[in-house]
Design a protein around this motif. Structure first.
Motif, PDB file in Angstrom:
ATOM      1  N   MET B   1       0.919  -1.394   0.140  1.00 59.88           N
ATOM      2  CA  MET B   1       0.047  -0.058   0.040  1.00 59.88           C
ATOM      3  C   MET B   1       0.863   1.154  -0.120  1.00 59.88           C
ATOM      4  SD  MET B   1      -3.025  -1.379   0.168  1.00 59.88           S
ATOM      5  CE  MET B   1      -4.219  -0.438   0.597  1.00 59.88           C
ATOM      6  N   ILE B   2       2.099   1.342  -0.714  1.00 60.36           N
ATOM      7  CA  ILE B   2       2.749   2.346  -0.554  1.00 60.36           C
ATOM      8  C   ILE B   2       2.298   3.388  -1.574  1.00 60.36           C
ATOM      9  CG2 ILE B   2       4.208   1.379  -2.525  1.00 60.36           C
ATOM     10  CD1 ILE B   2       5.601   3.449   0.077  1.00 60.36           C
ATOM     11  N   LEU B   3       1.446   3.016  -2.491  1.00 58.72           N
ATOM     12  CA  LEU B   3       0.875   4.114  -3.605  1.00 58.72           C
ATOM     13  C   LEU B   3       0.027   5.043  -3.123  1.00 58.72           C
ATOM     14  CD1 LEU B   3       0.908   2.298  -6.915  1.00 58.72           C
ATOM     15  CD2 LEU B   3       1.564   4.493  -6.590  1.00 58.72           C
ATOM     16  N   PRO B   4      -0.739   4.599  -2.346  1.00 58.96           N
ATOM     17  CA  PRO B   4      -1.877   5.662  -1.647  1.00 58.96           C
ATOM     18  C   PRO B   4      -1.157   6.627  -0.737  1.00 58.96           C
ATOM     19  CG  PRO B   4      -2.658   3.423  -1.328  1.00 58.96           C
ATOM     20  CD  PRO B   4      -1.439   3.113  -1.974  1.00 58.96           C
ATOM     21  N   ILE B   5      -0.017   5.945   0.000  1.00 57.58           N
ATOM     22  CA  ILE B   5       0.724   6.903   0.963  1.00 57.58           C
ATOM     23  C   ILE B   5       1.483   8.045   0.050  1.00 57.58           C
ATOM     24  CG2 ILE B   5       2.654   6.853   2.275  1.00 57.58           C
ATOM     25  CD1 ILE B   5       1.644   3.957   3.580  1.00 57.58           C
ATOM     26  N   LEU B   6       2.011   7.710  -1.079  1.00 58.58           N
ATOM     27  CA  LEU B   6       2.756   8.483  -1.953  1.00 58.58           C
ATOM     28  C   LEU B   6       1.717   9.627  -2.454  1.00 58.58           C
ATOM     29  CD1 LEU B   6       5.128   5.925  -3.627  1.00 58.58           C
ATOM     30  CD2 LEU B   6       5.828   8.069  -2.303  1.00 58.58           C
ATOM     31  N   SER B   7       0.431   9.314  -2.764  1.00 62.99           N
ATOM     32  CA  SER B   7      -0.273  10.110  -3.119  1.00 62.99           C
ATOM     33  C   SER B   7      -0.750  11.114  -1.821  1.00 62.99           C
ATOM     34  CB  SER B   7      -1.618   9.393  -3.560  1.00 62.99           C
ATOM     35  OG  SER B   7      -1.563   8.654  -4.731  1.00 62.99           O
ATOM     36  N   ALA B   8      -0.799  10.581  -0.896  1.00 60.20           N
ATOM     37  CA  ALA B   8      -1.271  11.364   0.329  1.00 60.20           C
ATOM     38  C   ALA B   8      -0.121  12.480   0.502  1.00 60.20           C
ATOM     39  CB  ALA B   8      -1.424  10.430   1.467  1.00 60.20           C
ATOM     40  N   LEU B   9       1.139  11.803   0.265  1.00 55.94           N
ATOM     41  CA  LEU B   9       2.248  12.937   0.446  1.00 55.94           C
ATOM     42  C   LEU B   9       2.383  14.010  -0.473  1.00 55.94           C
ATOM     43  CD1 LEU B   9       4.917  10.273   1.623  1.00 55.94           C
ATOM     44  CD2 LEU B   9       3.792  11.803   3.179  1.00 55.94           C
ATOM     45  N   ALA B  10       1.827  13.634  -1.649  1.00 55.98           N
ATOM     46  CA  ALA B  10       2.048  14.359  -2.807  1.00 55.98           C
ATOM     47  C   ALA B  10       1.149  15.478  -2.996  1.00 55.98           C
ATOM     48  CB  ALA B  10       2.127  13.681  -4.122  1.00 55.98           C
ATOM     49  N   GLU B  11       1.061  16.209  -1.916  1.00 52.78           N
ATOM     50  CA  GLU B  11       0.119  17.415  -1.877  1.00 52.78           C
ATOM     51  C   GLU B  11       0.496  18.280  -0.771  1.00 52.78           C
ATOM     52  OE1 GLU B  11      -3.216  19.890  -1.608  1.00 52.78           O
ATOM     53  OE2 GLU B  11      -2.428  18.764   0.098  1.00 52.78           O
ATOM     54  N   PRO B  12       0.338  19.627  -1.003  1.00 50.61           N
ATOM     55  CA  PRO B  12       1.164  20.636  -0.249  1.00 50.61           C
ATOM     56  C   PRO B  12       0.559  20.895   1.087  1.00 50.61           C
ATOM     57  CG  PRO B  12       0.403  21.730  -2.076  1.00 50.61           C
ATOM     58  CD  PRO B  12       0.201  20.090  -2.437  1.00 50.61           C
ATOM     59  N   THR B  13      -0.694  20.722   1.134  1.00 46.53           N
ATOM     60  CA  THR B  13      -1.354  21.199   2.455  1.00 46.53           C
ATOM     61  C   THR B  13      -1.120  19.671   3.685  1.00 46.53           C
ATOM     62  OG1 THR B  13      -3.115  22.246   1.467  1.00 46.53           O
ATOM     63  CG2 THR B  13      -3.575  21.370   3.607  1.00 46.53           C
ATOM     64  N   ARG B  14      -1.155  18.507   2.701  1.00 43.49           N
ATOM     65  CA  ARG B  14      -1.101  17.328   3.757  1.00 43.49           C
ATOM     66  C   ARG B  14       0.375  17.247   3.890  1.00 43.49           C
ATOM     67  NH1 ARG B  14      -4.986  14.770   0.009  1.00 43.49           N
ATOM     68  NH2 ARG B  14      -3.233  14.099  -1.300  1.00 43.49           N
ATOM     69  N   LEU B  15       1.367  17.487   3.059  1.00 37.77           N
ATOM     70  CA  LEU B  15       2.806  17.326   3.646  1.00 37.77           C
ATOM     71  C   LEU B  15       3.256  18.370   4.596  1.00 37.77           C
ATOM     72  CD1 LEU B  15       5.502  16.111   3.018  1.00 37.77           C
ATOM     73  CD2 LEU B  15       5.939  17.888   1.090  1.00 37.77           C
ATOM     74  N   ASN B  16       2.727  19.619   4.247  1.00 37.79           N
ATOM     75  CA  ASN B  16       2.649  20.432   5.367  1.00 37.79           C
ATOM     76  C   ASN B  16       2.355  20.121   6.957  1.00 37.79           C
ATOM     77  OD1 ASN B  16       3.477  23.350   6.211  1.00 37.79           O
ATOM     78  ND2 ASN B  16       2.989  24.030   4.369  1.00 37.79           N
ATOM     79  N   ALA B  17       1.124  19.427   6.746  1.00 38.10           N
ATOM     80  CA  ALA B  17       0.604  19.033   8.114  1.00 38.10           C
ATOM     81  C   ALA B  17       1.324  17.835   8.885  1.00 38.10           C
ATOM     82  CB  ALA B  17      -0.815  18.184   7.689  1.00 38.10           C
ATOM     83  N   LEU B  18       1.926  17.085   7.788  1.00 37.29           N
ATOM     84  CA  LEU B  18       2.806  15.760   8.293  1.00 37.29           C
ATOM     85  C   LEU B  18       4.195  16.463   8.848  1.00 37.29           C
ATOM     86  CD1 LEU B  18       2.213  13.142   5.651  1.00 37.29           C
ATOM     87  CD2 LEU B  18       1.691  13.212   7.926  1.00 37.29           C
ATOM     88  N   ARG B  19       4.724  17.555   8.112  1.00 35.96           N
ATOM     89  CA  ARG B  19       5.782  18.309   8.785  1.00 35.96           C
ATOM     90  C   ARG B  19       5.470  18.697  10.201  1.00 35.96           C
ATOM     91  NH1 ARG B  19       7.807  22.813   8.512  1.00 35.96           N
ATOM     92  NH2 ARG B  19       6.161  23.614   7.641  1.00 35.96           N
ATOM     93  N   ILE B  20       4.324  19.240  10.284  1.00 34.28           N
ATOM     94  CA  ILE B  20       4.109  19.936  11.570  1.00 34.28           C
ATOM     95  C   ILE B  20       3.926  18.679  12.669  1.00 34.28           C
ATOM     96  CG2 ILE B  20       2.188  21.013  13.323  1.00 34.28           C
ATOM     97  CD1 ILE B  20       1.685  22.823  10.565  1.00 34.28           C
ATOM     98  N   LEU B  21       3.286  17.666  12.185  1.00 35.93           N
ATOM     99  CA  LEU B  21       2.839  16.601  13.162  1.00 35.93           C
ATOM    100  C   LEU B  21       4.177  15.591  13.413  1.00 35.93           C
ATOM    101  CD1 LEU B  21      -0.374  15.068  11.654  1.00 35.93           C
ATOM    102  CD2 LEU B  21      -0.173  16.210  13.792  1.00 35.93           C
ATOM    103  N   SER B  22       5.124  15.880  12.522  1.00 35.68           N
ATOM    104  CA  SER B  22       6.260  15.155  12.831  1.00 35.68           C
ATOM    105  C   SER B  22       7.266  15.468  13.968  1.00 35.68           C
ATOM    106  CB  SER B  22       7.282  15.096  11.481  1.00 35.68           C
ATOM    107  OG  SER B  22       7.897  16.313  11.462  1.00 35.68           O
ATOM    108  N   ASP B  23       6.563  16.288  14.821  1.00 40.09           N
ATOM    109  CA  ASP B  23       7.123  16.731  15.939  1.00 40.09           C
ATOM    110  C   ASP B  23       6.757  15.809  17.224  1.00 40.09           C
ATOM    111  OD1 ASP B  23       4.649  17.553  16.484  1.00 40.09           O
ATOM    112  OD2 ASP B  23       5.091  19.519  17.180  1.00 40.09           O
TER     113      ASP B  23
END
Lengths: 96, 96
Positions: B1-23
């Motif tokens: 299930m790597i593909l859905p994850i990559l799709s999820a990451l490939a969007e600016p708002t979501r990537l930004n959110a993950l960057r914040i959550l990665s604390d």
DNA sequence: CTCCTTTATGCGCATAAGCGCATATCCGGG
DNA sequence: CCCGGATATGCGCTTATGCGCATAAAGGAG
């Protein structure tokens, strides 16, 4: 420029191609389309996308175009690519 | 299930959110939307996508919903996420 | 020059994805 | 019970993405 790279990775045909190219060797379009099972135009276009993101480079060799991973990828990007290919491989093993 | 994850990451708002959550901490939707500068419905929907891929988990806390990284991510996926967040951070530094 | 193989590309189509707006839902406080 | 803050969701719209088909372009062989 991580976002365009993630978009490039988030497509099955392209991810598959990268998995193949991650052996470090050169592969022509005809080989990739045969192994992956994609039509010619589809394969060609996807390789264009990968080329434009800088993930791969190409080289004319007679009537063939040989693609390979870009050996000069920034470290951060190379790390992403490596992790993604690993995850894709792991997944493949589980499926088998 | 790597593909859905990559799709999820490939969007600016979501990537930004993950960057914040990665604390590693919990963050409510209202905080994320404020920091990122997204509308409420947009932020909420993107968090749903991240939740559905399993990248994050949520928890009701009174009227808030607290999101955080899924601590039980498979190793391969965690490695991808880590590499991507690192790359995003590096890029941010260059921009500054 | 012509033919064949390989690769790229213009075009139109179908579907997916992201967005805003309005509204529903959940929850605590008064 | 009613209100207000926080979050989710139905809806319609717009744009992006992937595809096949047909065709062009590039290069070797005869």
């Amino acid at each position: 420029m991580i976002l365009p790279i993630l978009s490039a990775l988030a497509e099955p045909t392209r991810l598959n191609a990268l998995r193949i190219l991650s052996d470090g060797e050169e592969h022509c379009v005809c080989e990739l389309m045969a192994v992956i099972g994609a039509t010619q135009s589809r394969m060609s276009r996807h390789m264009q996308v990968l080329k434009q993101t800088g993930l791969v480079i190409d080289r004319r060799d007679a009537q063939w175009v040989r693609y390979r991973l870009n050996p000069e990828l920034p470290k951060d990007i190379a790390a992403v690519l490596d992790a993604v290919v690993r995850a894709a491989r792991t997944e493949e093993r589980k499926a088998a």
